[in-house]
Design an enzyme around this catalytic site. Structure first.
Site, PDB file in Angstrom:
ATOM      1  N   LYS A   1       0.837  -1.205   0.000  1.00  0.00           N
ATOM      2  CA  LYS A   1       0.000   0.000   0.000  1.00  0.00           C
ATOM      3  C   LYS A   1       0.877   1.263   0.000  1.00  0.00           C
ATOM      4  O   LYS A   1       2.090   1.184   0.213  1.00  0.00           O
ATOM      5  CB  LYS A   1      -0.930  -0.016   1.219  1.00  0.00           C
ATOM      6  CG  LYS A   1      -1.879  -1.221   1.238  1.00  0.00           C
ATOM      7  CD  LYS A   1      -2.971  -1.145   0.194  1.00  0.00           C
ATOM      8  CE  LYS A   1      -3.598  -2.465  -0.169  1.00  0.00           C
ATOM      9  NZ  LYS A   1      -4.364  -3.134   0.848  1.00  0.00           N
TER      10      LYS A   1
HETATM   11  C1  LIG Z   1      -5.533  -4.126   1.210  1.00  0.00           C
HETATM   12  C2  LIG Z   1      -6.996  -3.890   1.248  1.00  0.00           C
HETATM   13  C3  LIG Z   1      -7.799  -4.260   2.348  1.00  0.00           C
HETATM   14  C4  LIG Z   1      -7.290  -5.098   3.476  1.00  0.00           C
HETATM   15  O1  LIG Z   1      -6.219  -4.547   4.121  1.00  0.00           O
HETATM   16  P1  LIG Z   1      -5.331  -5.418   5.163  1.00  0.00           P
HETATM   17  O2  LIG Z   1      -4.599  -4.372   5.901  1.00  0.00           O
HETATM   18  O3  LIG Z   1      -4.438  -6.293   4.340  1.00  0.00           O
HETATM   19  O4  LIG Z   1      -6.262  -6.198   6.006  1.00  0.00           O
HETATM   20  C5  LIG Z   1      -9.124  -3.899   2.334  1.00  0.00           C
HETATM   21  N1  LIG Z   1      -9.670  -3.239   1.300  1.00  0.00           N
HETATM   22  C6  LIG Z   1      -8.946  -2.887   0.223  1.00  0.00           C
HETATM   23  C7  LIG Z   1      -9.597  -2.140  -0.879  1.00  0.00           C
HETATM   24  C8  LIG Z   1      -7.594  -3.214   0.157  1.00  0.00           C
HETATM   25  O5  LIG Z   1      -6.892  -2.877  -0.939  1.00  0.00           O
END
Ligand SMILES: *Cc1c(COP(=O)(O)O)cnc(C)c1O
Length: 382
Positions: free
Chosen positions: A184
């Site tokens: 991210k």
């Molecule tokens: C990465 C992601 C999540 C989940 O995030 P985690 O921190 O891995 O639990 C939820 N929604 C979206 C749109 C994502 O890209």
């Protein structure tokens, strides 16, 4: 695989190493002063009254649903074009998911008109997801939700540091949920953040983050308390100090890194090959029009999605990229098509989501990427 141009890469340096080392040497490893500081800095980023660091965004979404009182017998409207966690967080509570379609294959965020179509007396909330770091149409979404008494959760996993009409994403709905997973924009390996300006929601989420306990280990260590009561059914959704320290370093780089993502994104947009350009360019510019009209800050540019021409062979296309050392991906296989979700949520048809998901390819984009890598990817599309 050893990619010449990977899909994503971290901007990590000696600052991160030093910050984690300092935490290790302090011997206070979880939910302490560093976490509090990370929450405080993040609260400044979103302009919300509160920010609450958690173990990941999946649990942030889960806590958000629980705080809004969502449970068995309720329904929540959720985009099918998202990561599976967006829907699963609702299912954990026993509530039912109603999948919503996107506006258009050229504007892949939740269609506000879907709220009117899908809302029933049982609908409690809508989860929106700012796809790729580009804002949903929040004015129209809120206008559809408010008269129906629907609460709004923002899945802002793609969009830390982005804003719409000058207001940060994560501050538009009742609760914002951010992810700090490795790929991210702000990465700590695993991690997440909840944002809200509602004191009651904040207190509820804070309690449930740590077993519903009225005092934390940190308070007792500092002599503020000796014992605790448990006043709610809670979880262990805490973050640790090493991750919070990484988060502080990454947060300090976020604005510059998002700006770099924007620069690289416009380089892609300006020079995409003719075969793809018309279709490709319209997709981001559909978002961009929203941005420009409302005088927003830059989007977070988490993803660089392109739309292949109708009928193109995507597997062949992605194999061609791989042969040039370029990693690509698909965002996302629609949730309503998964085996589990078809069985649990029923068979539904989402024509625009399905059309988009069948033609989408995500190209490499990360802040440490050089112009020559963008050009290599572009040359590989021919
Ligand atoms: C990465 C992601 C999540 C989940 O995030 P985690 O921190 O891995 O639990 C939820 N929604 C979206 C749109 C994502 O890209």
């Amino acid at each position: 695989m050893d990619w010449k141009v990977p899909l994503a890469d971290l901007d990590y340096g000696t600052e991160e190493e030093q910050a984690v080392l300092a935490v290790l040497r302090s011997k206070w490893l979880t939910m302490g002063a560093v976490t509090q500081q990370f929450e405080e800095r993040f609260r400044e980023l979103t302009g919300t009254r509160y920010a609450l660091a958690v173990s990941n965004a999946t649990q942030a979404l889960h806590l958000a649903c629980l705080a809004l009182g969502i449970g068995a017998g309720d329904e929540v409207i959720v985009p099918s074009l998202s990561f599976v966690a967006t829907a699963n967080a609702v299912l954990y509570t026993g509530a039912q998911v109603r999948f919503a379609d996107i506006l258009d294959p050229l504007e892949p965020t939740l269609n506000p008109a879907e709220i009117e179509r899908l809302a029933t007396p049982r609908t409690k909330a809508v989860i929106v997801m700012h796809y790729g770091g580009y804002p949903c149409r929040m004015h129209e979404i809120l206008a559809a939700c408010q008269p129906r008494g629907l609460r709004v959760i923002e899945d802002a996993a793609h969009s830390p540091g982005a804003a719409l009409a000058g207001k940060p994403l994560g501050a538009w709905g009742d609760i914002g949920c951010f992810s700090f997973f490795s790929n991210k924009n702000l990465s700590t390996g695993e991690g997440g953040m909840l944002t809200t300006s509602d004191p009651a929601l904040y207190e509820k989420m804070k309690l449930q983050r740590s077993h519903g306990m009225t005092t934390l280990t940190y308070d007792r260590h500092h002599g503020h308390a000796f014992s605790y009561d448990v006043v709610d059914l809670g979880y262990n959704d805490r973050i640790d100090e090493m991750r919070a320290a990484l988060g502080l370093c990454q947060l300090a780089k976020l604005a510059a890194n998002n700006a770099r993502r924007w620069q690289l994104t416009t380089r892609y947009w300006d020079s995409l090959p003719a075969g793809y350009a018309a279709r490709v360019l319209e997709a981001p510019f559909a978002h961009l029009r929203v941005q420009v009209e409302t005088g927003a800050l830059l989007p977070a540019c988490h993803l660089l999605p392109i739309l292949l021409p109708e009928g193109a062979n995507r597997e062949e296309f992605m194999t061609g990229l791989r042969e040039r050392g370029v990693q690509s991906s698909i965002h996302y296989p629609p949730i309503h098509r998964f085996t589990y979700h078809r069985a649990r949520c029923g068979e539904v048809h989402m024509p625009k989501t399905e059309a988009y998901a069948a033609r989408e390819v995500t190209l490499p984009l990360y802040p440490t990427m050089g112009e020559e890598s963008v050009d290599w990817v572009l040359a590989s599309l021919m």
